[in-house]
Each structure stands twice: as structure tokens, then as C-alpha cells.
Design a protein around this motif. Structure first.
Motif, short mmCIF file in Angstrom:
data_model
loop_
_atom_site.label_atom_id
_atom_site.label_comp_id
_atom_site.label_asym_id
_atom_site.label_seq_id
_atom_site.Cartn_x
_atom_site.Cartn_y
_atom_site.Cartn_z
N SER A 113 0.82 -1.20 0.00
CA SER A 113 0.00 0.00 0.00
C SER A 113 0.86 1.26 0.00
CB SER A 113 -0.93 0.00 1.21
OG SER A 113 -1.92 -1.00 1.10
N THR A 138 -3.79 -3.02 0.89
CA THR A 138 -4.90 -2.85 1.82
C THR A 138 -5.84 -1.77 1.28
OG1 THR A 138 -3.73 -1.17 3.10
CG2 THR A 138 -3.43 -3.48 3.76
N ASP A 139 -6.91 -1.52 2.00
CA ASP A 139 -7.88 -0.51 1.57
C ASP A 139 -7.23 0.85 1.36
OD1 ASP A 139 -10.07 -2.26 1.65
OD2 ASP A 139 -10.42 -1.87 3.77
N MET A 162 -6.93 -8.65 0.79
CA MET A 162 -7.15 -7.90 2.03
C MET A 162 -8.15 -6.76 1.86
SD MET A 162 -3.51 -7.82 4.07
CE MET A 162 -2.50 -7.09 2.77
#
Length: 215
Positions: A113, A138-139, A162
Motif C-alpha cells: 500500500s 490494503t484498503d 485484504m
């Protein structure tokens, strides 16, 4: 009289531009010497080198900064082994519109990320971002793309296991021009799908792939 800008291809009687043959020779014999020479080339010739290097899968964190230039629009790294360190150099490419980091073979674990957040902050003109099977995303990576790259149209994060509904909420809120989204095999739920379906991008969305969602 044959032009000095062409050269015969033996055995076929065809001609190819001497410039193209020279670029092919340089890329086929990459060394530190050649890489330093590439660093001095104008952008259009660097594009030719990048194209061949991407097809051969020989772009690395070390040689990538040598072939980048400020007017680069498209970068294909799908066959090459690069990491967050390589992405850091894309600060040289503010006009970048498309980057392909899809995993062509094995899943990627050297893109995180942090690397994508830096990419989004440096390359705000991105429209197409392919990150299939980049397992350490990840987000926060998708949220950074949605907030920093307002022209985002095509996003593939399928297999980024994820990712959750949080990134769908951000895309629905920020990416009004989003046309195609692949989030297959992630942790999204029906609630997240509703966020994207009712978000600001709902008028532009043409293609969604949510098959194999983990939840």
C-alpha cells in the motif's frame, strides 16, 4: 540508393528502421553502460526502450529510473519484477495515465500500500491502474487512488485479498468517472457493492467483476 535510416533483415528482403534495430540491440544487451546511455535519450526513444524491456520482463528497480521521463503516459510492468522502491521513481512521471502491475505469473508480494499511495500522490493523472494479485495491498491503497486520481476510469484489484468494503465506499464517493472495476476474490460484501452501485460513479459504471468474493 538505400536510405541510411534503414537496414535489410537478412533472409526476408524486408527493411526495418535502423533506429528500431539499434534500440532492439541495446535492450537485448542491457548493461550498466547501456543503461547510462539510455538515461541520456529523449523521451520518444526511451518509450521504445521501455516497450521492449516490458515485453522481455527485464525492468527492475535499478534500471527503471533510467528510462523514465516526464511525458511518459503508459507503463507496463506486468512481466517485470519491481517493488515499492521502483514505484518511488515515478515522481518523474506526472503525466502518467496508465500503469499495469497485474501479476502475469506469480502473485506479487513486493508491492505494498505504501508504494501505491506514493504512486497516487505523484501521478494524479492516472486513469487506468491494474494491480491484480498484488497481495499486500490494503484498503488504504485504493482509497489513495480514489482521492488523488480524480480521472480514474479502470481499476483492477482482483485477487487483492485484504480489500474490504471501505475501498468500495471511497470509490463510490470519489471516483465519479469510474467505468470498469474488478474486485474479484476480495473481502467485499453486499453492503460494499451497494456503496459503489449508489455512489457518484453510478452513471459511468459499465463493468463490475465481484465474482469469488471471500465473504
Amino acid at each position: 540508393m538505400e536510405s541510411l535510416a534503414t537496414v535489410h533483415v537478412l533472409g526476408y528482403g524486408k527493411v526495418a528502421p535502423l533506429l528500431d534495430v539499434t534500440v532492439q540491440c541495446v535492450v537485448a544487451n542491457l548493461s550498466s553502460l547501456y543503461i547510462e546511455s539510455i538515461n541520456l535519450l529523449p523521451g520518444n526513444l526511451k518509450d521504445k526502450c521501455l516497450y521492449l524491456m516490458s515485453k522481455r520482463g527485464c525492468i527492475t528497480d535499478a534500471n527503471l529510473p533510467k528510462v523514465l521521463h516526464e511525458n511518459l503516459r503508459v507503463l507496463d510492468l506486468s512481466e517485470s519484477d519491481v517493488s515499492d522502491e521502483g514505484l518511488r521513481h515515478l515522481c518523474k512521471c506526472p503525466q502518467l495515465q496508465k500503469i499495469d502491475l497485474n501479476s502475469a505469473k506469480q502473485s506479487r508480494v513486493n508491492i505494498s500500500s505504501q508504494g501505491i499511495i506514493q504512486l497516487a500522490q505523484n501521478c494524479r493523472n492516472l486513469q487506468t491502474v491494474y494491480l491484480r494479485r498484488c497481495l499486500n495491498l490494503t484498503d488504504e491503497a485504493v482509497i489513495a487512488l480514489s482521492t488523488n486520481c480524480p480521472q480514474l476510469r479502470y481499476l483492477n484489484v482482483g485477487g487483492c485479498t485484504m480489500l474490504t468494503d471501505r475501498c468500495l465506499e471511497a470509490l463510490g464517493r470519489n471516483s465519479r468517472f469510474l467505468k470498469c472495476l474488478n474486485m474479484a476474490n476480495t473481502k467485499i460484501t453486499d453492503a460494499g457493492i451497494m456503496q459503489i452501485a449508489t455512489g457518484d460513479c453510478k452513471q459511468c459504471l459499465k463493468e463490475l467483476d465481484f465474482k469469488g468474493k471471500l465473504q
